[in-house]
Scaffold this motif. Sequence first.
Motif, PDB file in Angstrom:
ATOM      1  N   LYS A   1       0.836  -1.202   0.000  1.00  0.00           N
ATOM      2  CA  LYS A   1       0.000   0.000   0.000  1.00  0.00           C
ATOM      3  C   LYS A   1       0.873   1.256   0.000  1.00  0.00           C
ATOM      4  O   LYS A   1       1.810   1.376   0.804  1.00  0.00           O
ATOM      5  CB  LYS A   1      -0.932   0.006   1.217  1.00  0.00           C
ATOM      6  N   ASP A   2       0.590   2.138  -0.951  1.00  0.00           N
ATOM      7  CA  ASP A   2       1.252   3.437  -1.101  1.00  0.00           C
ATOM      8  C   ASP A   2       2.731   3.328  -1.458  1.00  0.00           C
ATOM      9  O   ASP A   2       3.471   4.310  -1.349  1.00  0.00           O
ATOM     10  CB  ASP A   2       1.092   4.278   0.180  1.00  0.00           C
ATOM     11  N   GLU A   3       3.175   2.175  -1.907  1.00  0.00           N
ATOM     12  CA  GLU A   3       4.569   2.011  -2.313  1.00  0.00           C
ATOM     13  C   GLU A   3       4.730   2.332  -3.804  1.00  0.00           C
ATOM     14  O   GLU A   3       3.778   2.243  -4.595  1.00  0.00           O
ATOM     15  CB  GLU A   3       5.036   0.571  -2.073  1.00  0.00           C
ATOM     16  N   THR A   4       5.940   2.692  -4.187  1.00  0.00           N
ATOM     17  CA  THR A   4       6.325   2.754  -5.600  1.00  0.00           C
ATOM     18  C   THR A   4       7.191   1.530  -5.856  1.00  0.00           C
ATOM     19  O   THR A   4       8.207   1.326  -5.198  1.00  0.00           O
ATOM     20  CB  THR A   4       7.092   4.036  -5.919  1.00  0.00           C
ATOM     21  N   VAL A   5       6.783   0.715  -6.822  1.00  0.00           N
ATOM     22  CA  VAL A   5       7.344  -0.633  -6.953  1.00  0.00           C
ATOM     23  C   VAL A   5       7.989  -0.834  -8.321  1.00  0.00           C
ATOM     24  O   VAL A   5       7.398  -0.519  -9.357  1.00  0.00           O
ATOM     25  CB  VAL A   5       6.249  -1.700  -6.742  1.00  0.00           C
ATOM     26  N   LEU A   6       9.188  -1.377  -8.318  1.00  0.00           N
ATOM     27  CA  LEU A   6       9.856  -1.819  -9.539  1.00  0.00           C
ATOM     28  C   LEU A   6       9.845  -3.337  -9.557  1.00  0.00           C
ATOM     29  O   LEU A   6      10.374  -3.985  -8.645  1.00  0.00           O
ATOM     30  CB  LEU A   6      11.299  -1.313  -9.582  1.00  0.00           C
ATOM     31  N   ILE A   7       9.233  -3.916 -10.598  1.00  0.00           N
ATOM     32  CA  ILE A   7       9.214  -5.364 -10.777  1.00  0.00           C
ATOM     33  C   ILE A   7      10.184  -5.703 -11.902  1.00  0.00           C
ATOM     34  O   ILE A   7      10.058  -5.199 -13.021  1.00  0.00           O
ATOM     35  CB  ILE A   7       7.799  -5.862 -11.124  1.00  0.00           C
ATOM     36  N   ILE A   8      11.163  -6.541 -11.593  1.00  0.00           N
ATOM     37  CA  ILE A   8      12.156  -6.941 -12.586  1.00  0.00           C
ATOM     38  C   ILE A   8      11.750  -8.287 -13.166  1.00  0.00           C
ATOM     39  O   ILE A   8      11.742  -9.300 -12.477  1.00  0.00           O
ATOM     40  CB  ILE A   8      13.565  -7.032 -11.966  1.00  0.00           C
ATOM     41  N   GLY A   9      11.379  -8.284 -14.445  1.00  0.00           N
ATOM     42  CA  GLY A   9      10.949  -9.514 -15.095  1.00  0.00           C
ATOM     43  C   GLY A   9       9.518  -9.413 -15.583  1.00  0.00           C
ATOM     44  O   GLY A   9       8.627  -9.017 -14.822  1.00  0.00           O
ATOM     45  N   SER A  10       9.289  -9.785 -16.849  1.00  0.00           N
ATOM     46  CA  SER A  10       7.948  -9.681 -17.432  1.00  0.00           C
ATOM     47  C   SER A  10       7.378 -11.050 -17.792  1.00  0.00           C
ATOM     48  O   SER A  10       6.568 -11.179 -18.708  1.00  0.00           O
ATOM     49  CB  SER A  10       7.990  -8.794 -18.680  1.00  0.00           C
ATOM     50  N   GLY A  11       7.820 -12.074 -17.058  1.00  0.00           N
ATOM     51  CA  GLY A  11       7.256 -13.404 -17.231  1.00  0.00           C
ATOM     52  C   GLY A  11       5.948 -13.531 -16.473  1.00  0.00           C
ATOM     53  O   GLY A  11       5.318 -12.542 -16.071  1.00  0.00           O
ATOM     54  N   TYR A  12       5.525 -14.766 -16.239  1.00  0.00           N
ATOM     55  CA  TYR A  12       4.248 -14.996 -15.568  1.00  0.00           C
ATOM     56  C   TYR A  12       4.185 -14.317 -14.203  1.00  0.00           C
ATOM     57  O   TYR A  12       3.222 -13.620 -13.885  1.00  0.00           O
ATOM     58  CB  TYR A  12       4.005 -16.505 -15.398  1.00  0.00           C
ATOM     59  N   SER A  13       5.217 -14.504 -13.382  1.00  0.00           N
ATOM     60  CA  SER A  13       5.154 -13.961 -12.021  1.00  0.00           C
ATOM     61  C   SER A  13       5.222 -12.444 -12.023  1.00  0.00           C
ATOM     62  O   SER A  13       4.492 -11.769 -11.291  1.00  0.00           O
ATOM     63  CB  SER A  13       6.253 -14.552 -11.141  1.00  0.00           C
ATOM     64  N   GLY A  14       6.097 -11.864 -12.863  1.00  0.00           N
ATOM     65  CA  GLY A  14       6.220 -10.422 -12.905  1.00  0.00           C
ATOM     66  C   GLY A  14       4.935  -9.744 -13.331  1.00  0.00           C
ATOM     67  O   GLY A  14       4.489  -8.767 -12.715  1.00  0.00           O
ATOM     68  N   MET A  15       4.332 -10.259 -14.391  1.00  0.00           N
ATOM     69  CA  MET A  15       3.078  -9.683 -14.872  1.00  0.00           C
ATOM     70  C   MET A  15       1.961  -9.852 -13.848  1.00  0.00           C
ATOM     71  O   MET A  15       1.159  -8.943 -13.621  1.00  0.00           O
ATOM     72  CB  MET A  15       2.695 -10.339 -16.197  1.00  0.00           C
ATOM     73  N   ASP A  16       1.913 -11.014 -13.221  1.00  0.00           N
ATOM     74  CA  ASP A  16       0.825 -11.262 -12.277  1.00  0.00           C
ATOM     75  C   ASP A  16       0.974 -10.435 -11.009  1.00  0.00           C
ATOM     76  O   ASP A  16      -0.021  -9.920 -10.471  1.00  0.00           O
ATOM     77  CB  ASP A  16       0.742 -12.747 -11.927  1.00  0.00           C
ATOM     78  N   LEU A  17       2.193 -10.275 -10.507  1.00  0.00           N
ATOM     79  CA  LEU A  17       2.374  -9.454  -9.311  1.00  0.00           C
ATOM     80  C   LEU A  17       2.014  -7.998  -9.591  1.00  0.00           C
ATOM     81  O   LEU A  17       1.420  -7.323  -8.748  1.00  0.00           O
ATOM     82  CB  LEU A  17       3.809  -9.567  -8.785  1.00  0.00           C
ATOM     83  N   GLY A  18       2.346  -7.519 -10.789  1.00  0.00           N
ATOM     84  CA  GLY A  18       1.916  -6.181 -11.154  1.00  0.00           C
ATOM     85  C   GLY A  18       0.407  -6.062 -11.147  1.00  0.00           C
ATOM     86  O   GLY A  18      -0.159  -5.061 -10.673  1.00  0.00           O
ATOM     87  N   HIS A  19      -0.263  -7.098 -11.651  1.00  0.00           N
ATOM     88  CA  HIS A  19      -1.726  -7.125 -11.677  1.00  0.00           C
ATOM     89  C   HIS A  19      -2.315  -7.196 -10.273  1.00  0.00           C
ATOM     90  O   HIS A  19      -3.394  -6.653 -10.016  1.00  0.00           O
ATOM     91  CB  HIS A  19      -2.187  -8.329 -12.500  1.00  0.00           C
ATOM     92  N   GLN A  20      -1.621  -7.835  -9.353  1.00  0.00           N
ATOM     93  CA  GLN A  20      -2.093  -7.936  -7.970  1.00  0.00           C
ATOM     94  C   GLN A  20      -1.888  -6.624  -7.209  1.00  0.00           C
ATOM     95  O   GLN A  20      -2.774  -6.140  -6.514  1.00  0.00           O
ATOM     96  CB  GLN A  20      -1.328  -9.058  -7.247  1.00  0.00           C
ATOM     97  N   ILE A  21      -0.715  -6.045  -7.367  1.00  0.00           N
ATOM     98  CA  ILE A  21      -0.293  -4.940  -6.509  1.00  0.00           C
ATOM     99  C   ILE A  21      -0.901  -3.598  -6.921  1.00  0.00           C
ATOM    100  O   ILE A  21      -1.024  -2.694  -6.089  1.00  0.00           O
ATOM    101  CB  ILE A  21       1.258  -4.855  -6.509  1.00  0.00           C
ATOM    102  N   PHE A  22      -1.313  -3.450  -8.185  1.00  0.00           N
ATOM    103  CA  PHE A  22      -1.729  -2.128  -8.666  1.00  0.00           C
ATOM    104  C   PHE A  22      -2.864  -1.528  -7.827  1.00  0.00           C
ATOM    105  O   PHE A  22      -3.016  -0.310  -7.751  1.00  0.00           O
ATOM    106  CB  PHE A  22      -2.148  -2.215 -10.143  1.00  0.00           C
ATOM    107  N   LYS A  23      -3.665  -2.381  -7.204  1.00  0.00           N
ATOM    108  CA  LYS A  23      -4.796  -1.883  -6.403  1.00  0.00           C
ATOM    109  C   LYS A  23      -4.340  -1.163  -5.137  1.00  0.00           C
ATOM    110  O   LYS A  23      -5.107  -0.420  -4.532  1.00  0.00           O
ATOM    111  CB  LYS A  23      -5.707  -3.062  -6.025  1.00  0.00           C
ATOM    112  N   TYR A  24      -3.106  -1.385  -4.745  1.00  0.00           N
ATOM    113  CA  TYR A  24      -2.603  -0.805  -3.488  1.00  0.00           C
ATOM    114  C   TYR A  24      -1.437   0.152  -3.706  1.00  0.00           C
ATOM    115  O   TYR A  24      -1.309   1.147  -2.998  1.00  0.00           O
ATOM    116  CB  TYR A  24      -2.159  -1.924  -2.543  1.00  0.00           C
TER     117      TYR A  24
END
Length: 434
Positions: A189-212
């Motif tokens: 929540k309220d973080e600025t996040v850098l995700i390294i990697g655009s595979g399954y996990s990277g894309m999915d974590l971005g999809h999970q975290i964007f709400k917070y």
Amino acid sequence: MITSSSAKRICVVGAGPGGLTAVKYSLAQGFDVICYEKIQSIGGQWVFTETAGAKCETDVHSSIYEELRTNGPKEIMAYCDFDYPKNIKESFISAAEVLEYHQAYAKHFKLAPHIKLEHEVIRIRPYNGLWEVYVLDKGSNQFHVKEFDFIFVCNGRGVTPNYAHIKDWEKYQGRRMHSHMYRRARDFKDETVLIIGSGYSGMDLGHQIFKYATHICISYHVTPPPPSNFKPNVVLKPAIKYFTANGACFSDGTTQNFSVVIYCTGFNYTAPFLSTDCGVFIDENVVYPLYKHCININQPTMAFVGLHINTFSALLDLTVRFALEYFSKRKTQPNRDDMLQETDAELAERKAKGLRKRLTHEINDLEYNYYEDLANTAGITPIKPAIIKIMLDTMSKFLTEFDTFRETVYEILDDENFVIYPNVSAKEAKDNEV
């Protein structure tokens, strides 16, 4: 089938999806089987484990997180002879439902008496024509030594996190973690996040975290960049040139600050229980030398199950059946030189195509007819073509319809054909037609 008086002994390392099907088929073919699992439950990576209190990342057994939905439909995640319950209408399901399925599989085929939970394999070594296996009973803290004729290595891929080597990584002062340790989106929540990697996990974590999160960057290194739809606070960025104290500089020359960096950079395959004289060595995620990515060429009474990247249950099933054709001597193995020559030729072909070494065990069906080759070589029933077609359709939708592809519902009609519904309601409407 082997008679009880001549039954050979098989050791299965790990009671995850690969280990369970190894136990099942080995028992069905008359082998005496013991499976060792170091945690308290069957299910492998599908067993949810908390990260709090872990002394290091490798103490955490599973990478499963709270809101995970599978990135592959259950239609390709089912074993060939055991379907998911009909009351599960969705194709893309929760981790808890996948775990329940594997528990039901073990119960249906009466595997529990052959599985020793909280038993960790410490060392496997060849000895007097057999395999000597050292096992720690974690309940009693006692060591046991057993001898076996054959070994199935089914310990999974997702245990030892891999970190991409990026310049000046040590200068970054913010929070840093691997996806292996991710559990809940609300923690960002309220973080600025850098995700390294655009595979399954990277894309999915971005999809999970964007709400917070306030803002998310997903850094990719593939060309062209992954075409997908994103939420307004999620952007794609090219590869990182170097880290700064508060963020990163990207290859396009831009610099941004981040409070959290998440490495979604995969895992390093390890099998620390194998002695150096087992006949294989592991380098950059490659287990070598293996015949058909499965059988130990130097010690062909050992087979590996689940090495394949992006594996699925039908492939685990096929790999086990392939190995057992040789373990049971129904099929005669090629001589060592022929197996080694074929393996080296494939590695050379991959290198010539510019494929990364650490992805050697990635089976891309657009380039190789691996599944059919495995079945034809051993003379066993192949994977249904419909399953392969669904897998390829899912891969396409992941890239082009990321935000909605999990709403798709698949139905297998026969070995060759399947239908697609946009959602559960459409499938139910079709089922209710008179």
